[in-house]
Design a protein around this motif. Structure first.
Motif, PDB file in Angstrom:
ATOM      1  N   LEU A 103       0.728  -1.228  -0.195  1.00 41.05           N
ATOM      2  CA  LEU A 103      -0.593  -0.043  -0.355  1.00 41.05           C
ATOM      3  C   LEU A 103       1.002   1.292  -0.031  1.00 41.05           C
ATOM      4  CD1 LEU A 103      -3.061  -0.586   2.109  1.00 41.05           C
ATOM      5  CD2 LEU A 103      -2.015  -1.708   0.644  1.00 41.05           C
ATOM      6  N   ALA A 116      -8.394   6.363  -1.076  1.00 38.27           N
ATOM      7  CA  ALA A 116      -7.739   5.096  -1.732  1.00 38.27           C
ATOM      8  C   ALA A 116      -7.061   4.066  -1.350  1.00 38.27           C
ATOM      9  CB  ALA A 116      -7.570   5.495  -2.460  1.00 38.27           C
ATOM     10  N   GLN A 117      -6.772   4.905  -0.047  1.00 38.23           N
ATOM     11  CA  GLN A 117      -5.655   4.638   1.053  1.00 38.23           C
ATOM     12  C   GLN A 117      -6.516   3.915   2.273  1.00 38.23           C
ATOM     13  OE1 GLN A 117      -2.942   8.151   2.291  1.00 38.23           O
ATOM     14  NE2 GLN A 117      -1.412   7.194   1.290  1.00 38.23           N
ATOM     15  N   ALA A 158      -7.868   0.731   0.359  1.00 35.77           N
ATOM     16  CA  ALA A 158      -6.703  -0.171   0.164  1.00 35.77           C
ATOM     17  C   ALA A 158      -6.467  -1.065   1.471  1.00 35.77           C
ATOM     18  CB  ALA A 158      -6.316  -0.470   0.220  1.00 35.77           C
ATOM     19  N   ARG A 187      -9.729  -3.219   2.645  1.00 37.82           N
ATOM     20  CA  ARG A 187      -9.535  -4.762   1.737  1.00 37.82           C
ATOM     21  C   ARG A 187      -8.538  -5.498   2.079  1.00 37.82           C
ATOM     22  NH1 ARG A 187     -11.380  -5.089  -3.367  1.00 37.82           N
ATOM     23  NH2 ARG A 187     -12.553  -3.591  -4.030  1.00 37.82           N
TER      24      ARG A 187
END
Length: 478
Positions: free
Chosen positions: A357, A379-380, A383, A386
């Motif tokens: 990441l 987005a971070q 991620a 996930r």
């Protein structure tokens, strides 16, 4: 705000109505919700995508570093579950430089903090009770409190307050002892005869003076609106007088846990009072210092496993315990002389790197989100979610998240839409930042990664309905 409510509802329905349409229609509906709230388009960033990647992500400002508020707790929780482990426990110990002889400790009693999240007054009593029942009756060297698991031992000293209410529990900056959360219960009561105040438990040498407080016409539930920080004045024999300030509602009785006295003073007074009640004696002299090498453990208390602690932390958005867990990440990995917070940041960034990441733009402060500095991009955060769901600890993280309309900080939100009882999301609220992040099942039962952050001077007042409408849009997707 009341005038905007119908428009917000209409926008939410528009989102739900776009459930079977494509991404741009959803974006238009989000824009309508922002317009109804009177918020600019650029205030909102989000990433929405099925966890299985079966549909392209819907995104706005996905790569922009934004203030996350308490959604930052997802970073601390996810990294801690993997690096510390679900069974990690804090531990508090009573020690002495050498073993007692004939019921006597010939030196100080040492209380050593080990980031125990459950060290409340009953736990302290049980520690001392264990010591007393082992036969110890006399301590000849006073009391030493060891907070050196973290460096510096008192991170709170010298830091400016986060806001104008430093005495409230959400503002506590923990140390390795974290005894009763560094809080003392006080009870305020307003009667026709006047205002009275007392501490619970009552402590020798502590007096509360409510003489300067006025009577307020507010409702009892709003008692803290007119509260002002107390003044502290020294009294004889190391005692304290707390002069309470502000106003308190007429006819009201309220109990609150507040950070009103220095934690070293509070801990020493409580240890001495409980030890005396158990029939023990202790010489004068209290200090903060590290336990000597080779010190003997006489009694211990263990906190709950991390996975259990996180359930309460995440559902109630407990800032102090989030910070305690974040500091434990650093304490486990710190090099000699390294500041614990610096080591914590190093651990988090190493975790990001290990999972592939990008940490560019990520700003870490205390791991709780109670910060004007912390930044992370949608987005971070997506991620991270996930990666967390792909790990062995995924069930523990999911179980810790508030459920829409049912519990925790979501108990009064999202109660009537398609997300109710299904979405699991961490909330975040500061004056100028609100957020939701977690997992939202769609109408077919597929979980979506959901991250939405809204930054604006009026975010706390206007932003949450926009985020809730976005959640319900995802929940209605087919």
């Amino acid at each position: 705000m009341r005038r905007a409510a119908p428009l917000l509802l209409a926008a939410a329905l528009a989102l739900a109505g776009c459930a079977t349409r494509t991404g741009p229609d959803a974006g238009q509906a989000v824009q309508a919700a922002l317009a109804a709230a009177g918020l600019p388009d650029e205030s909102l960033g989000f990433v929405l995508q099925p966890l299985d990647g079966s549909r392209p992500a819907l995104a706005r400002r996905a790569g922009d570093a934004m203030a996350p508020a308490s959604t930052m707790k997802l970073v601390t929780a996810t990294v801690a579950l993997e690096r510390l482990g679900i069974n990690h426990r804090g531990r508090t110990e009573l020690l002495a430089a050498s073993a007692p002889v004939g019921g006597v400790i010939d030196g100080p009693l040492i209380l050593r903090g080990g980031a125990d999240p459950d060290l409340d007054w009953p736990a302290l009593w049980w520690l001392l009770r264990q010591l007393r029942e082992s036969g110890v009756r006399e301590v000849r060297g006073g009391l030493v409190i060891d907070r050196t698991l973290f460096h510096p031992a008192r991170i709170d000293l010298g830091l400016p307050p986060f806001d104008e209410a430093p005495e409230f529990g959400y503002n506590v900056i923990p140390d390795a002892l974290h005894l009763n959360g560094s809080l003392l219960d006080i009870e305020l009561q307003s009667t026709p005869a006047g205002l009275t105040a007392r501490s619970l438990p009552a402590l020798p040498g502590l007096a509360l003076d409510a003489g300067a407080m006025a009577v307020s016409p507010r409702a009892c539930k709003d008692w803290d609106e007119d509260w002002r920080p107390a003044l502290r004045e020294p009294a004889g024999d190391g005692g304290l007088v707390l002069k309470l300030q502000g106003a308190f509602p007429a006819g009201c009785r309220q109990r609150a846990a507040l950070q009103l006295v220095d934690r070293q003073w509070l801990a020493a007074r409580m240890v001495r009072q409980l030890w005396a009640e158990l029939g023990g004696t202790m010489a004068a002299g209290d200090a903060e210092a590290a336990a000597p090498a080779g010190a003997v453990v006489l009694a211990a208390h263990r906190g709950r496993p991390l996975a259990e602690v996180l359930r309460g932390v995440m559902k109630s958005s407990d800032n102090a315990l989030s910070r305690l867990i974040y500091l434990q990440l650093g304490a486990q990995a710190a090099q000699p002389g390294e500041a614990t917070l610096a080591a914590s940041e190093r651990v988090v960034r190493a975790w990001f790197a290990a999972h592939g990441l990008d940490d560019r733009g990520l700003v870490l402060d205390n791991g709780s989100g109670l910060s004007r500095r912390e930044r992370i991009s949608p987005a971070q955060l997506a991620a991270l979610l996930r990666a967390g769901q792909a790990g062995a600890q995924a069930p523990e993280l999911l179980a810790a998240l508030p459920m829409a309309g049912l519990d925790g900080t979501l108990s009064r939100r999202l109660k009537d839409g398609p997300a109710a009882g299904r979405a699991r999301l961490k909330t975040g609220t500061l004056r100028d930042a609100v957020g939701l992040a977690g997992f939202v099942p769609d109408a077919a039962g597929r979980p979506w990664v959901f991250v939405a952050l809204l930054n604006h001077p009026e975010a706390a007042r206007k932003g949450r309905p926009v985020l809730d409408a976005l959640v319900n849009w995802v929940a209605a997707q087919r």
